[in-house]
Structures are given as C-alpha cells and as structure tokens.
Design a protein around this motif. Structure first.
Motif, PDB file in Angstrom:
ATOM      1  N   ASP A  47       2.673 -24.526  -4.276  1.00 38.12           N
ATOM      2  CA  ASP A  47       1.892 -23.905  -5.329  1.00 38.12           C
ATOM      3  C   ASP A  47       2.389 -24.451  -6.656  1.00 38.12           C
ATOM      4  N   LYS A  48       1.547 -25.180  -7.382  1.00 35.77           N
ATOM      5  CA  LYS A  48       1.964 -25.800  -8.634  1.00 35.77           C
ATOM      6  C   LYS A  48       2.425 -24.759  -9.645  1.00 35.77           C
ATOM      7  N   ASP A  49       1.759 -23.611  -9.711  1.00 32.15           N
ATOM      8  CA  ASP A  49       2.113 -22.591 -10.692  1.00 32.15           C
ATOM      9  C   ASP A  49       3.524 -22.074 -10.477  1.00 32.15           C
ATOM     10  N   PHE A  50       3.985 -22.099  -9.228  1.00 30.03           N
ATOM     11  CA  PHE A  50       5.340 -21.611  -8.943  1.00 30.03           C
ATOM     12  C   PHE A  50       6.379 -22.672  -9.272  1.00 30.03           C
ATOM     13  N   TYR A  51       6.081 -23.917  -8.922  1.00 26.46           N
ATOM     14  CA  TYR A  51       7.080 -24.972  -9.083  1.00 26.46           C
ATOM     15  C   TYR A  51       7.123 -25.551 -10.498  1.00 26.46           C
ATOM     16  N   ASN A  52       6.064 -25.320 -11.288  1.00 21.50           N
ATOM     17  CA  ASN A  52       6.042 -25.876 -12.632  1.00 21.50           C
ATOM     18  C   ASN A  52       5.714 -24.792 -13.641  1.00 21.50           C
ATOM     19  N   SER A  53       6.578 -24.631 -14.645  1.00 19.95           N
ATOM     20  CA  SER A  53       6.310 -23.659 -15.700  1.00 19.95           C
ATOM     21  C   SER A  53       6.476 -24.332 -17.067  1.00 19.95           C
ATOM     22  N   PHE A  54       6.326 -25.641 -17.100  1.00 15.44           N
ATOM     23  CA  PHE A  54       6.550 -26.377 -18.336  1.00 15.44           C
ATOM     24  C   PHE A  54       5.225 -26.754 -18.996  1.00 15.44           C
ATOM     25  N   ILE A  55       4.458 -27.599 -18.332  1.00 23.04           N
ATOM     26  CA  ILE A  55       3.161 -28.011 -18.839  1.00 23.04           C
ATOM     27  C   ILE A  55       2.191 -28.102 -17.665  1.00 23.04           C
ATOM     28  N   SER A  56       0.926 -28.190 -17.987  1.00 22.92           N
ATOM     29  CA  SER A  56      -0.104 -28.358 -16.966  1.00 22.92           C
ATOM     30  C   SER A  56      -0.789 -29.692 -17.198  1.00 22.92           C
ATOM     31  N   ALA A  57      -0.771 -30.540 -16.173  1.00 21.73           N
ATOM     32  CA  ALA A  57      -1.360 -31.871 -16.295  1.00 21.73           C
ATOM     33  C   ALA A  57      -1.845 -32.340 -14.935  1.00 21.73           C
ATOM     34  N   PHE A  89      12.642  -7.361 -26.492  1.00 26.34           N
ATOM     35  CA  PHE A  89      11.792  -7.716 -25.358  1.00 26.34           C
ATOM     36  C   PHE A  89      12.284  -7.065 -24.069  1.00 26.34           C
ATOM     37  N   ASN A  90      11.393  -7.062 -23.090  1.00 27.91           N
ATOM     38  CA  ASN A  90      11.675  -6.447 -21.794  1.00 27.91           C
ATOM     39  C   ASN A  90      12.502  -7.405 -20.938  1.00 27.91           C
ATOM     40  N   THR A  91      13.709  -7.013 -20.574  1.00 29.72           N
ATOM     41  CA  THR A  91      14.589  -7.889 -19.782  1.00 29.72           C
ATOM     42  C   THR A  91      14.253  -7.863 -18.296  1.00 29.72           C
ATOM     43  N   ASP A  92      13.336  -6.999 -17.882  1.00 28.36           N
ATOM     44  CA  ASP A  92      12.937  -6.967 -16.473  1.00 28.36           C
ATOM     45  C   ASP A  92      11.954  -8.079 -16.135  1.00 28.36           C
ATOM     46  N   VAL A  93      11.382  -8.690 -17.149  1.00 32.15           N
ATOM     47  CA  VAL A  93      10.421  -9.769 -16.947  1.00 32.15           C
ATOM     48  C   VAL A  93      11.176 -11.064 -16.635  1.00 32.15           C
ATOM     49  N   ILE A  94      10.700 -11.797 -15.625  1.00 28.58           N
ATOM     50  CA  ILE A  94      11.321 -13.069 -15.270  1.00 28.58           C
ATOM     51  C   ILE A  94      10.880 -14.126 -16.277  1.00 28.58           C
ATOM     52  N   LEU A  95      11.831 -14.708 -16.970  1.00 27.81           N
ATOM     53  CA  LEU A  95      11.538 -15.727 -17.976  1.00 27.81           C
ATOM     54  C   LEU A  95      11.399 -17.107 -17.340  1.00 27.81           C
ATOM     55  N   SER A  96      10.457 -17.890 -17.837  1.00 28.00           N
ATOM     56  CA  SER A  96      10.383 -19.286 -17.403  1.00 28.00           C
ATOM     57  C   SER A  96      11.496 -20.060 -18.104  1.00 28.00           C
ATOM     58  N   GLN A  97      11.812 -21.237 -17.602  1.00 27.52           N
ATOM     59  CA  GLN A  97      12.849 -22.061 -18.225  1.00 27.52           C
ATOM     60  C   GLN A  97      12.484 -22.398 -19.663  1.00 27.52           C
ATOM     61  N   GLU A  98      11.197 -22.652 -19.905  1.00 25.61           N
ATOM     62  CA  GLU A  98      10.779 -23.012 -21.260  1.00 25.61           C
ATOM     63  C   GLU A  98      10.931 -21.818 -22.205  1.00 25.61           C
ATOM     64  N   GLU A  99      10.643 -20.621 -21.715  1.00 28.59           N
ATOM     65  CA  GLU A  99      10.814 -19.419 -22.542  1.00 28.59           C
ATOM     66  C   GLU A  99      12.282 -19.177 -22.874  1.00 28.59           C
ATOM     67  N   GLU A 145       0.151 -25.887 -25.188  1.00 30.31           N
ATOM     68  CA  GLU A 145       0.264 -25.652 -26.625  1.00 30.31           C
ATOM     69  C   GLU A 145       1.676 -25.183 -26.973  1.00 30.31           C
ATOM     70  N   GLN A 146       2.219 -24.329 -26.122  1.00 28.09           N
ATOM     71  CA  GLN A 146       3.571 -23.806 -26.338  1.00 28.09           C
ATOM     72  C   GLN A 146       4.607 -24.920 -26.309  1.00 28.09           C
ATOM     73  N   TYR A 147       4.521 -25.787 -25.318  1.00 27.11           N
ATOM     74  CA  TYR A 147       5.483 -26.885 -25.189  1.00 27.11           C
ATOM     75  C   TYR A 147       5.474 -27.777 -26.423  1.00 27.11           C
ATOM     76  N   VAL A 148       4.287 -28.120 -26.883  1.00 29.31           N
ATOM     77  CA  VAL A 148       4.164 -29.015 -28.033  1.00 29.31           C
ATOM     78  C   VAL A 148       4.659 -28.334 -29.304  1.00 29.31           C
ATOM     79  N   LEU A 149       4.227 -27.090 -29.551  1.00 29.08           N
ATOM     80  CA  LEU A 149       4.619 -26.369 -30.765  1.00 29.08           C
ATOM     81  C   LEU A 149       6.130 -26.180 -30.849  1.00 29.08           C
ATOM     82  N   PHE A 150       6.721 -25.773 -29.732  1.00 32.25           N
ATOM     83  CA  PHE A 150       8.162 -25.528 -29.720  1.00 32.25           C
ATOM     84  C   PHE A 150       8.954 -26.794 -30.006  1.00 32.25           C
ATOM     85  N   ASN A 151       8.629 -27.859 -29.294  1.00 34.22           N
ATOM     86  CA  ASN A 151       9.395 -29.084 -29.448  1.00 34.22           C
ATOM     87  C   ASN A 151       9.136 -29.770 -30.784  1.00 34.22           C
ATOM     88  N   GLN A 152       7.939 -29.610 -31.340  1.00 36.53           N
ATOM     89  CA  GLN A 152       7.686 -30.106 -32.690  1.00 36.53           C
ATOM     90  C   GLN A 152       8.595 -29.407 -33.688  1.00 36.53           C
TER      91      GLN A 152
END
Length: 287
Positions: free
Chosen positions: A12-22, A106-116, A65-72
C-alpha cells in the motif's frame, strides 16, 4: 511506474510513503537525494534539486505542497534569505496542511509522519535561534514522550525519534541541564545501536563531550570528541567532521604514550559558546 510496482509487490503506497505523492519512482529518488544534501548542509545544491522536484510533482496535493513549502523555508532560512520569524510562520503553515499543530498544543496520541516530525523539529530549531530554547525543549519532550509510550518497535520510528532526542539533548546542554542531557544522549546512542544505524551517533557523542567538559572532566570530553570524529568520518559527514577537528585542535592534543586526550594550554582566542557546542551546525534530519 511506482504505483504499478507497489501493486505488483502487494504494498500500500499510502502506508509505505508519507513524503510526497508521485507517479515516477525517479522522483522519490530525487527527494531522497535532496534530503541527503540538506543533511550535509549543501543548501544551494539542495535548493536547485527542490525546484526540479516541485516542477515534477502535483503541488495541489497536500503532502506535496507541504514538502515543497517546508523545505523552501528551511533552505531559505539556512542561507540567510529568510528571517527566523518568517521561516517559523512558513513551517507552521506547511505543517498545518496535514497536522493540527495548534501552536505546540497538539495531540500526542496521533501518529506523526516522518515529514511532520521533521517540521516540528525544525520549529524547535528556529525557537532556539530566537533564544527561546525553553519552548523548543517543551516541544521536543512532547514528541519524545509520545514515542516512548508507543508500543511500536523503535526500529519503525528511528528517524523521527532519534532526530528529536538529538536536538533535545543539545538543548538541555545549552541550558546547563547537564545530567538530563547526558541521560538523553545515552538513550539516543542505545537507540542508534539497537536500530543498527549511526547517522546521529556523532551528534550524541559530541553532546556528551560538551556535557563532560562542563562537568570539568577533560579526559572524558577528549575521548568522546575522538569517537565523534571517527564516527562522523565513517559516516562521510565532512561538515561535522571538520567542526570537531577544528575544536579538538584548539583545545586538546593527543598524548602518544598513553593514547589519552589531555588538555592543551589554551593560547587560542576565547571560544564562543556556539563554537564550544560544535554547533556551527544544527541537526535537521537523519539520513
């Protein structure tokens, strides 16, 4: 393309990738290379590669959008093109695209992605640059505690957990909370070994050197500096390696008979706190 490969492998791509969609796998390789350049502080090269990535992905998709904005924001700030306050606003805006940050509440019970996690970590870095280290420590501790209470194996959240621990122990040392800083650094080293990694080992070792220097234990300080130097050399982190070499040469010399580092008469100009912490660098992200 990437979707077909994931389908064939039954993933499942959504599970294995949380960085960008391409659609093309090559874009994920470009993202990885961009992150590597940022880790090595090669900001100009990373900025050029980020522009290429932005042109190849659909920035209307929130994680893109998040990946680009953050790294910019990160790259502009580290090159002196953007002030800390403006960078902080941009990073918070990027984070809010996928996560309810709520200005640190923020809620610490939420699983954060690596990018977050990287974005929250950089928010802490910006607070430290703005002389709000106490606020950074509160943020780091909140994320670290959420990892510690997790039942998931440490190997699964290595990148996020050890990134936060590295900056937490540095911030504690900066504010003279030495014993807690040592405890966190030792925890980080154990995690590095347990997970079979090593990209942040030099940071934890260098932090221990700074802590023991403050405690007046010059021998331990020199030994940890040597270890940090050799490990950073193995990890091919030239920037960090040179920073350690410069500091070590200023303050210590090697006793060739006992192979123990002993204090060197300090004839050099006074070393600033920023140099003493070996921090003409900030830890942004693991490799």
């Amino acid at each position: 393309n990437y979707d077909k490969l994931m389908q064939k492998l039954g993933m499942d791509k959504d599970f294995y990738n949380s960085f960008i969609s391409a659609e093309q796998f090559e874009i994920y390789e470009l993202r990885r290379e961009c992150n590597r350049l940022i880790y090595l502080r090669k900001y100009k090269e990373a900025e050029q590669l980020l522009e290429k990535i932005a042109a190849l992905i659909d920035v209307n998709i929130p994680i893109n959008e998040q990946y680009v904005l953050f790294n910019q924001a990160l790259l502009q700030q580290e090159q002196g093109k953007l002030k800390e306050e403006a960078a902080l606003d941009k990073v918070k805006k990027a984070l809010e695209l996928t996560f309810d940050y709520n200005d640190g509440d923020f809620n610490t019970d939420v699983i954060l992605s690596q990018e977050e996690v990287k974005m929250i970590n950089y928010i802490g870095t910006l607070y430290r640059k703005m002389d709000c280290t106490g606020k950074a420590i509160d943020i780091y501790k909140k994320v670290a505690e959420s990892y510690q209470s997790s039942r998931v194996s440490a190997r699964c959240h290595y990148n996020g957990n050890n990134l936060i621990l590295a900056n937490l122990c540095i911030s504690l040392e900066e504010t003279n909370q030495i014993e807690e800083s040592i405890e966190i650094a030792e925890m980080g080293i154990l995690q590095e070994l347990y997970c079979g990694r090593g990209s942040l080992l030099p940071d934890f070792l260098a932090n221990l050197a700074c802590c023991f220097e403050k405690k007046g234990n010059k021998k331990a300080c020199g030994e940890y500096l040597q270890q940090a130097f050799y490990v950073s050399d193995m990890m091919k982190n030239e920037f960090f390696n040179n920073a350690i070499r410069k500091y070590y040469e200023q303050r210590y010399e090697k006793n060739h008979h006992t192979d123990v580092c002993s204090p060197k008469p300090c004839t050099a100009p006074p070393v600033s706190s920023e140099q003493r912490r070996l921090r003409c660098i900030q830890v942004f992200q693991g490799s």
